[in-house]
Motif scaffolding. Sequence first.
Motif, PDB file in Angstrom:
ATOM      1  N   PHE A  63       0.817  -1.206   0.000  1.00 49.16           N
ATOM      2  CA  PHE A  63       0.000   0.000   0.000  1.00 49.16           C
ATOM      3  C   PHE A  63       0.858   1.267   0.000  1.00 49.16           C
ATOM      4  CE2 PHE A  63      -2.714   3.264   1.975  1.00 49.16           C
ATOM      5  CZ  PHE A  63      -3.828   3.165   1.165  1.00 49.16           C
ATOM      6  N   ARG A  64       1.906   1.279   0.821  1.00 48.93           N
ATOM      7  CA  ARG A  64       2.772   2.457   0.877  1.00 48.93           C
ATOM      8  C   ARG A  64       3.371   2.761  -0.494  1.00 48.93           C
ATOM      9  NH1 ARG A  64       3.709  -0.802   5.280  1.00 48.93           N
ATOM     10  NH2 ARG A  64       3.901   0.146   7.373  1.00 48.93           N
ATOM     11  N   GLU A  65       3.904   1.716  -1.125  1.00 46.58           N
ATOM     12  CA  GLU A  65       4.563   1.878  -2.417  1.00 46.58           C
ATOM     13  C   GLU A  65       3.566   2.293  -3.496  1.00 46.58           C
ATOM     14  OE1 GLU A  65       7.535  -0.685  -5.367  1.00 46.58           O
ATOM     15  OE2 GLU A  65       6.909  -1.503  -3.423  1.00 46.58           O
ATOM     16  N   TYR A  66       2.354   1.741  -3.425  1.00 47.16           N
ATOM     17  CA  TYR A  66       1.359   2.068  -4.444  1.00 47.16           C
ATOM     18  C   TYR A  66       0.925   3.526  -4.337  1.00 47.16           C
ATOM     19  CZ  TYR A  66      -2.584   1.740  -7.580  1.00 47.16           C
ATOM     20  OH  TYR A  66      -3.438   1.959  -8.629  1.00 47.16           O
ATOM     21  N   VAL A  67       0.654   3.990  -3.125  1.00 42.93           N
ATOM     22  CA  VAL A  67       0.244   5.388  -2.935  1.00 42.93           C
ATOM     23  C   VAL A  67       1.378   6.322  -3.361  1.00 42.93           C
ATOM     24  CG1 VAL A  67      -0.372   7.145  -1.224  1.00 42.93           C
ATOM     25  CG2 VAL A  67      -1.458   4.889  -1.151  1.00 42.93           C
ATOM     26  N   ALA A  68       2.616   5.945  -3.052  1.00 40.64           N
ATOM     27  CA  ALA A  68       3.758   6.759  -3.460  1.00 40.64           C
ATOM     28  C   ALA A  68       3.804   6.903  -4.980  1.00 40.64           C
ATOM     29  CB  ALA A  68       5.056   6.144  -2.946  1.00 40.64           C
ATOM     30  N   GLN A  69       3.472   5.826  -5.682  1.00 35.45           N
ATOM     31  CA  GLN A  69       3.456   5.878  -7.144  1.00 35.45           C
ATOM     32  C   GLN A  69       2.369   6.822  -7.646  1.00 35.45           C
ATOM     33  OE1 GLN A  69       1.709   2.798  -9.884  1.00 35.45           O
ATOM     34  NE2 GLN A  69       3.880   2.248 -10.156  1.00 35.45           N
ATOM     35  N   LEU A  70       1.188   6.748  -7.039  1.00 36.33           N
ATOM     36  CA  LEU A  70       0.098   7.648  -7.434  1.00 36.33           C
ATOM     37  C   LEU A  70       0.487   9.107  -7.216  1.00 36.33           C
ATOM     38  CD1 LEU A  70      -2.957   5.730  -5.925  1.00 36.33           C
ATOM     39  CD2 LEU A  70      -2.320   5.856  -8.342  1.00 36.33           C
ATOM     40  N   MET A  71       1.147   9.370  -6.099  1.00 29.72           N
ATOM     41  CA  MET A  71       1.571  10.731  -5.797  1.00 29.72           C
ATOM     42  C   MET A  71       2.653  11.187  -6.770  1.00 29.72           C
ATOM     43  SD  MET A  71      -0.180  12.025  -3.391  1.00 29.72           S
ATOM     44  CE  MET A  71      -1.348  11.535  -2.122  1.00 29.72           C
ATOM     45  N   GLU A  72       3.568  10.298  -7.077  1.00 27.38           N
ATOM     46  CA  GLU A  72       4.654  10.642  -7.999  1.00 27.38           C
ATOM     47  C   GLU A  72       4.115  11.065  -9.360  1.00 27.38           C
ATOM     48  OE1 GLU A  72       8.400   8.455 -10.309  1.00 27.38           O
ATOM     49  OE2 GLU A  72       7.319   7.400  -8.710  1.00 27.38           O
ATOM     50  N   HIS A  73       3.034  10.405  -9.792  1.00 28.28           N
ATOM     51  CA  HIS A  73       2.464  10.702 -11.106  1.00 28.28           C
ATOM     52  C   HIS A  73       1.304  11.700 -11.027  1.00 28.28           C
ATOM     53  CE1 HIS A  73       4.806   7.780 -13.447  1.00 28.28           C
ATOM     54  NE2 HIS A  73       4.777   7.039 -12.357  1.00 28.28           N
ATOM     55  N   ASP A  74       1.098  12.252  -9.818  1.00 30.36           N
ATOM     56  CA  ASP A  74       0.106  13.318  -9.618  1.00 30.36           C
ATOM     57  C   ASP A  74      -1.282  12.899 -10.102  1.00 30.36           C
ATOM     58  OD1 ASP A  74      -0.745  15.814  -8.755  1.00 30.36           O
ATOM     59  OD2 ASP A  74      -0.341  16.778 -10.682  1.00 30.36           O
ATOM     60  N   LYS A  75      -1.726  11.714  -9.652  1.00 31.37           N
ATOM     61  CA  LYS A  75      -3.010  11.174 -10.082  1.00 31.37           C
ATOM     62  C   LYS A  75      -4.100  11.403  -9.044  1.00 31.37           C
ATOM     63  CE  LYS A  75      -1.753   9.765 -14.068  1.00 31.37           C
ATOM     64  NZ  LYS A  75      -2.338  10.362 -15.292  1.00 31.37           N
ATOM     65  N   LYS A  76      -5.314  11.590  -9.516  1.00 30.34           N
ATOM     66  CA  LYS A  76      -6.485  11.559  -8.653  1.00 30.34           C
ATOM     67  C   LYS A  76      -6.877  10.103  -8.467  1.00 30.34           C
ATOM     68  CE  LYS A  76      -7.010  15.991  -8.209  1.00 30.34           C
ATOM     69  NZ  LYS A  76      -6.794  16.630  -6.871  1.00 30.34           N
ATOM     70  N   PHE A  77      -7.308   9.745  -7.254  1.00 26.92           N
ATOM     71  CA  PHE A  77      -7.543   8.325  -6.999  1.00 26.92           C
ATOM     72  C   PHE A  77      -8.559   8.095  -5.887  1.00 26.92           C
ATOM     73  CE2 PHE A  77      -3.934   9.691  -4.422  1.00 26.92           C
ATOM     74  CZ  PHE A  77      -4.282   9.243  -3.160  1.00 26.92           C
ATOM     75  N   ILE A  78      -9.122   6.890  -5.909  1.00 25.48           N
ATOM     76  CA  ILE A  78      -9.959   6.351  -4.829  1.00 25.48           C
ATOM     77  C   ILE A  78      -9.513   4.907  -4.683  1.00 25.48           C
ATOM     78  CG2 ILE A  78     -12.300   5.985  -3.961  1.00 25.48           C
ATOM     79  CD1 ILE A  78     -13.312   7.812  -6.195  1.00 25.48           C
TER      80      ILE A  78
END
Length: 234
Positions: A34-49
Amino acid sequence: MFRLDGDGDFRSAECIDLLKQADIVVTNPPFSLFREYVAQLMEHDKKFIVVGPWNAVTYKEIFPLIKSNRLWLGYGFAAGNAYFAVPSEAGASDYAAGVYDEQTGLVKFRNVTWFTNLDHKKRHEELILYCRYAPADYPAYDNYDAIEVGRTKDIPVDWTGAMGVPITFLDRYNPDQFEILGITDRDNNSGLKTKEYTESDVPNPGDLNRRAAIQSGDSLKSTYARLLIRKTQP
């Protein structure tokens, strides 16, 4: 239906390329990553749920995002119960005994919630406060400049200082009404910690230094993890 050429690992070049094309990501990532996945979303500046474990709010990689209002909770699940479909060949009746329903093929979890960076109406609902501060009801921590509030609904309406609340407070957190100062579960990220215990002070300094401590008779007891917050409205 779109089919991947690879194994679907979110860290693969194929999946990263798909991520770059996405406007909003909605998924149930592996909790162990989970930590790594959220970090990836943040790195790519994505909106997410995304679905994640409740205790992720205490992770050192996740909490700073919550504190800085870059990540928050979604609407959660009805009555706190989340149900996940499991392939019949996975043997869920063995590894999920007690929470697996043979008739529906669903496994029930109570320790998960939605994490998002999409704004929503619930996030701005005012928490109605009605309790009044009294020293006997809200003991001050021995090692933090804050008071203990054991339940979110008991936050005192007339207290303007810092207070420690359960992490489940995040389900009612309104950034227009409250400010998150830190968390007691790790280093002094709030600036409110007033002391570090040693073995010459107490027999269990490690436990007490990890969390907030309350005087109980002649000894100190550690609380559960507490969010340190303050009201932003009078």
